[in-house]
Structures are given as structure tokens and as C-alpha cells.
Design a protein around this motif. Structure first.
Motif, short mmCIF file in Angstrom:
data_model
loop_
_atom_site.label_atom_id
_atom_site.label_comp_id
_atom_site.label_asym_id
_atom_site.label_seq_id
_atom_site.Cartn_x
_atom_site.Cartn_y
_atom_site.Cartn_z
N GLY A 171 -7.06 0.59 11.30
CA GLY A 171 -7.39 0.30 10.33
C GLY A 171 -9.31 1.09 10.74
N PRO B 248 -0.93 0.54 6.81
CA PRO B 248 -2.04 0.01 6.90
C PRO B 248 -1.57 -1.73 5.94
CG PRO B 248 -2.01 1.18 4.66
CD PRO B 248 -0.81 1.45 5.46
N ALA C 47 -7.68 -0.68 5.86
CA ALA C 47 -7.88 -1.74 5.95
C ALA C 47 -7.57 -2.64 7.81
CB ALA C 47 -5.82 -1.03 6.64
#
Length: 412
Positions: free
Chosen positions: A169, A195, A355
Motif C-alpha cells: 500500500g 489492497p 491502500a
């Protein structure tokens, strides 16, 4: 004095990596912390919207249960560094914490820079060697055990390496999955990676008209046969393209794997705090009776924000200028249904680009939970997000990073 020979090398300067380095140094080890970016703690800086939600007030048992079936893996790490001992650790390095909502725990400054500066100061005070702008290319093995690491221009020798590289992320903050590749090259299995803790996009465009309002205690379910038991509860926020808010950030870890499989994930959202159709009908009838001049929009607006009520009325073809009892039976029934189960269809997410965490990682079966040590390669340790363990919003993942980093740093 810097050298190329160390007792311990830590790769990655997030929460897990910095505390692993501090702990190992306190054990009397000669420690090197390697970071690929120009400065320490880039991902940590973005945590909790920049406020750095360190942990929360749950008991250790409740905390671990929040991670689901894999939560018990944390037992040794959490027992060694739980919420209270984490707060004490930060207090000892000059950071006071508070909990204004009775649940989430932050530094009193509500600024992640406070945490990063305190950790960096402690690293320097203890004499941990720090090398930034050093991207590890591979882990070195001699006679079936770790012997060091190779960066783009140097070789550092050590019989112990702690991988604290995080997930995938926010790649702009240095997340490129390096740790997964290191682990895979040395024989570790990596689970599927998705994610998580991110907003999602919906097929329905009406959500863009409701961005000013938040739905408290929304109940979100997945309307797929194999996912009927999955649900989440929390505040829901509409965006110009979809949904976000704590309930979506938490639930996204269940949605993104299904998106990959089905392309679309149908949701059913109860926006009336769990009330059923009969309860909603009685509330609307009571309001209409007490307010004889009210129209159907007024009635629905006592249950959900007016912007949302207007959109739901339009979906079921209710005439918002007429009273509830003046709508035909089908419209009344459909309005009650959509208030208790609002259908929305997720068609995409912001992906790893934004994410906050990664679902998946180095499989836990190949890591000793009492040490964070690899069961495959001697001298190799893992901590933090690189492992297959992630939790909901609210300080869960950062506490786990600190606890697992601390345990790995003990080199048990």
C-alpha cells in the motif's frame, strides 16, 4: 563508528522496523537500520490521517479477537508489548498519549511527526547505525543461514536480518513488496495479496449527491451467496465516486478479493441503525401522524439524512411532494425495503495506490509466533505488515507492528 559487520540488520523504518532496531540495540546488539527512502518513517507519517493512531483501549484478548482466526498468532508479541507497555515505552522517550474518544490512543499532539522524531532520537541516542537511500537488493545466505544483505552499492554482513518492509500500500511512501520477494527467494510462501483499508467505487452515481452527510452505525453486508455471513458496522461516508468511512475501510479487506473474482460486488446497507422493515414502517407512520402536513421526504428524513432520503425516494419513484399515505402500496413497500437494505454495487477500488494496509503476506505457518523467526531460514525474522495478518481501523495494525517488531528485536 560505522562498520559493514553487524549483529542485526533491520530492513525498513516503519513502526515495526524502528522499534525492532531499538529493542535489539537494548539487548546489546550492534544494529544497522536500512531504509530505501531519504528519511525514516514515511508510511508511519501517513498513519491515522497523519495523527498516528498508536493503539486502542481493548484488552489483549479483545484486541487479538479483532484479527479473526489468525489473531492467536500474536499472543507472545502482545503479551510482551501490549497497549499499556506501549504507552509506557513512548512516555519514556518523551511522548505523552491520550484517548479523547475512550477507544483510540494517539500522541497528545495528534501528529505522527511527534512519534517519528521521538523514535529517531531514541535510535540515535542508543547508537543504532542508520543508512537511508539504501535499497536492499537481496538477502545473503551462507551455509543455510543468513549472512547479510546486499544493497545497490554495498554489502553488509550479519547473522540476523529482520524484514520490516511493510506491504504494497502507498508505493509513493516506499511500499513495493520487497519483503515478499526476499521471503519468496528464500523458500517462504506468500499468500494472495489484496489492497485493504481503502475507499471503493460504486456503479450507482447517486452517492455523489450525498457527500455532505455521514451515516452513523451503518450495517454493510455482501449480497453474494458465499459471503452472506460477512458484515461490518460503522460510520459510512459517501464520496463523489463511491463509499468510504471506517466501516468501508474495515470491510474493504473482504471486498477486494471478491472484486478480483466477480468484477462487481453487490452490497446491502442498512442505514437505519439495524432497524427492520416493521420498525421503520411504524416510525414513518408515527411521524406522519404527528406531522399531518409532512410529505414522504420529511418522513424518510427522520431516519436518514435528507440528501440520502431524497435519492432513495427517487429510486423507488416516490413523489416527494406527496404524503406517505398518498403513495401507492408498491412505492411505500419499496421505500421501507430500501431504507433497511439499500443496494449498492462496488465496481472498483483505489487499489494499492492508496491502500493503508495489505491483506495477505508471508504465511504465518512458516514463522515462529514466539520469536517472529523464520522456520525455514536460520537468522531470518519478520515483523509488521509483511506477514499475513491485518486488522481493522483503530490502532490495531500499528500496535501489531510495534509488538511484532519488539518481539523480533529480542532475537529469542
Amino acid at each position: 563508528m560505522k562498520t559493514n559487520n553487524y549483529d542485526v540488520i533491520v530492513i525498513g523504518s516503519g513502526g515495526a522496523g524502528m522499534i525492532a532496531s531499538i529493542t535489539a540495540r537494548k539487548q546489546g546488539k550492534n544494529v544497522l537500520l536500512l531504509e530505501k527512502l531519504p528519511a525514516l518513517g514515511a508510511k508511519l507519517k501517513a498513519t491515522g490521517g497523519g495523527k498516528c493512531n498508536l493503539t486502542n483501549t481493548l484488552s489483549s484478548e479483545e484486541f487479538m479477537n479483532s484479527f479473526g482466526k489468525n489473531g492467536r498468532f500474536m499472543t507472545t508479541a502482545i503479551n510482551m508489548l501490549n497497549r499499556d507497555s506501549l504507552r509506557e515505552f513512548f512516555l519514556n522517550i518523551g511522548v505523552q498519549t491520550d484517548t479523547k474518544d475512550g477507544f483510540r490512543i494517539f500522541p497528545v499532539t495528534h501528529n505522527s511527526s511527534t512519534i517519528i522524531k521521538a523514535l529517531e532520537k531514541e535510535l540515535n541516542s542508543l547508537g543504532v547505525d542508520i543508512e537511508c537511500n539504501q535499497s536492499v537488493q537481496k538477502l545473503l545466505i551462507t551455509k543455510d543461514r543468513i549472512s547479510g544483505v546486499q544493497t545497490q552499492d554495498k554489502v553488509f554482513n550479519s547473522p540476523n536480518v529482520i524484514v520490516a518492509t511493510g506491504g504494497l500500500g502507498f508505493p509513493v511512501l516506499g511500499a513495493h513488496g520487497d519483503g515478499y520477494e526476499f521471503a519468496k527467494e528464500l523458500g517462504h510462501k506468500i499468500t494472495d495479496l489484496y489492497p485493504a483499508m481503502l475507499p471503493v467505487y460504486t456503479k450507482e452515481t447517486w452517492v455523489a449527491n450525498c457527500t455532505a452527510d455521514t451515516i452513523a452505525k451503518a450495517i454493510v453486508k455482501i449480497d453474494l451467496k458465499k459471503a452472506k455471513k460477512l458484515k461490518a458496522v460503522g460510520d459510512l461516508i459517501f464520496t463523489s465516486k463511491g463509499l468510504r468511512g471506517p466501516v468501508i475501510l474495515d470491510f474493504s479487506r473482504e471486498i477486494t478479493p471478491l472484486l478480483e473474482k466477480y468484477d462487481e460486488v453487490p452490497l446491502l446497507i442498512n442505514m437505519v441503525k439495524g432497524k427492520n422493515e416493521d420498525e421503520v414502517l411504524q416510525i414513518i407512520k408515527k411521524h406522519a401522524s404527528s406531522n399531518p402536513d409532512s410529505n414522504v421526504l420529511d418522513n424518510a428524513s427522520i431516519l436518514v439524512p435528507k440528501s440520502v432520503a431524497k435519492e432513495l425516494c427517487q429510486i423507488v419513484n416516490a413523489d416527494i411532494n406527496k404524503k406517505f399515505k398518498e403513495q401507492n402500496g408498491e412505492v411505500r413497500n419499496n421505500l421501507i425495503k430500501i431504507l433497511t437494505n439499500t443496494p449498492l454495487t462496488v465496481i472498483d477500488s483505489v487499489g494499492f495506490k492508496k491502500a493503508m494496509i495489505t491483506r495477505g503476506g508471508v504465511t504465518l505457518k512458516e514463522i515462529d509466533p514466539t520469536t517472529m523467526k523464520s522456520k525455514i531460514v536460520d537468522g531470518l525474522y519478520f515483523c509488521g505488515e509483511v506477514m499475513d495478518l491485518d486488522g481493522p481501523c483503530g490502532g490495531f495494525n500499528l500496535q501489531w507492528s510495534f509488538s511484532s517488531g519488539n518481539l523480533a528485536g529480542h532475537l529469542l
